[in-house]
Design an enzyme around this catalytic site. Structure first.
Site, mmCIF file in Angstrom:
data_model
loop_
_atom_site.group_PDB
_atom_site.id
_atom_site.type_symbol
_atom_site.label_atom_id
_atom_site.label_comp_id
_atom_site.label_asym_id
_atom_site.label_seq_id
_atom_site.Cartn_x
_atom_site.Cartn_y
_atom_site.Cartn_z
ATOM 1 N N TYR A 286 0.796 -1.240 0.000
ATOM 2 C CA TYR A 286 0.000 0.000 0.000
ATOM 3 C C TYR A 286 0.826 1.285 0.000
ATOM 4 O O TYR A 286 0.264 2.378 -0.035
ATOM 5 C CB TYR A 286 -0.956 -0.012 1.202
ATOM 6 C CG TYR A 286 -1.913 -1.193 1.193
ATOM 7 C CD1 TYR A 286 -2.812 -1.370 0.150
ATOM 8 C CD2 TYR A 286 -1.895 -2.149 2.212
ATOM 9 C CE1 TYR A 286 -3.678 -2.464 0.118
ATOM 10 C CE2 TYR A 286 -2.760 -3.243 2.188
ATOM 11 C CZ TYR A 286 -3.647 -3.389 1.143
ATOM 12 O OH TYR A 286 -4.494 -4.458 1.106
ATOM 13 N N HIS B 182 -9.058 1.139 -5.590
ATOM 14 C CA HIS B 182 -8.117 0.389 -4.747
ATOM 15 C C HIS B 182 -6.699 0.846 -5.007
ATOM 16 O O HIS B 182 -6.323 1.084 -6.159
ATOM 17 C CB HIS B 182 -8.213 -1.115 -5.027
ATOM 18 C CG HIS B 182 -9.581 -1.660 -4.823
ATOM 19 N ND1 HIS B 182 -10.102 -1.889 -3.570
ATOM 20 C CD2 HIS B 182 -10.552 -1.974 -5.704
ATOM 21 C CE1 HIS B 182 -11.339 -2.338 -3.697
ATOM 22 N NE2 HIS B 182 -11.639 -2.391 -4.989
HETATM 23 C C1 DQA Z 1 -7.651 -2.385 -0.886
HETATM 24 C C2 DQA Z 1 -7.667 -3.844 -1.369
HETATM 25 C C3 DQA Z 1 -8.521 -4.694 -0.457
HETATM 26 O O1 DQA Z 1 -8.522 -6.058 -0.912
HETATM 27 C C4 DQA Z 1 -7.966 -4.686 0.959
HETATM 28 O O2 DQA Z 1 -8.808 -5.422 1.809
HETATM 29 C C5 DQA Z 1 -7.733 -3.310 1.473
HETATM 30 C C6 DQA Z 1 -7.218 -2.288 0.566
HETATM 31 C C7 DQA Z 1 -6.708 -1.505 -1.715
HETATM 32 O O3 DQA Z 1 -6.815 -0.292 -1.626
HETATM 33 O O4 DQA Z 1 -5.843 -2.022 -2.439
HETATM 34 O O5 DQA Z 1 -7.865 -3.051 2.671
HETATM 35 O O6 DQA Z 1 -8.967 -1.852 -1.018
#
Ligand code: DQA
Length: 146
Positions: free
Chosen positions: A22, A101
């Site tokens: 992330y 995402h």
């Molecule tokens: C997310 C992807 C999701 O699968 C995960 O549960 C997250 C972050 C992303 O921003 O890549 O918490 O939404």
């Protein structure tokens, strides 16, 4: 235009968890960059984050009932993969929502490849890191023709 950028469960820990997935930027830093982008374009933006599904539902209702914005960028986190309540809330409102995402959910675990939200969203952006939020706003602006 006015945008609402919503983040769901665990996104408050962005920049502090799984940095390889992330990134290093905190949610506040990401939001500051989104705000700068919107300001450059003469747009307004509001930010909201909650780890509680019902609070996210309430925020979607508020946006609809009080007409607070033209479009919504929504990273629901893991709720994306199973929350029928958020799906129904998105379907209930007449404001376009972009499922967003940070990571490329299709290049990760099998369960992340399922989204119960995509079908009721205007579009989906994933995999561009914090840039996914900016891309989602740019997509909304193009789609809404403003
Ligand atoms: C997310 C992807 C999701 O699968 C995960 O549960 C997250 C972050 C992303 O921003 O890549 O918490 O939404």
């Amino acid at each position: 235009m006015k945008f609402l950028v919503m983040n769901g469960v665990n996104l408050n820990l962005t920049g502090k968890r799984e940095k390889g997935v992330y990134g290093n930027a905190t949610l506040d830093e990401i939001n500051a960059r989104i705000a700068a982008y919107c300001e450059q374009n003469g747009d307004q933006v509001e930010f909201y984050q909650s780890n509680i599904e019902g609070e996210l539902v309430d925020k979607l209702h508020e946006a609809y009932l009080q007409k607070t914005c033209d479009g919504i960028v929504f990273n629901a986190g893991a709720f994306t993969h199973y929350s029928y309540a958020l799906r129904d809330a998105i379907a209930a409102i007449d404001i376009p929502v972009v499922e967003t995402h940070i990571s490329n959910v299709h290049a990760r675990e099998e369960f992340r490849k399922t989204s119960v939200l995509s079908e009721v969203c205007k579009g989906v952006v994933c995999g561009f890191g914090e840039g996914s939020y900016i891309a989602a706003i740019a997509g909304l602006k193009a789609a809404l023709g403003k």
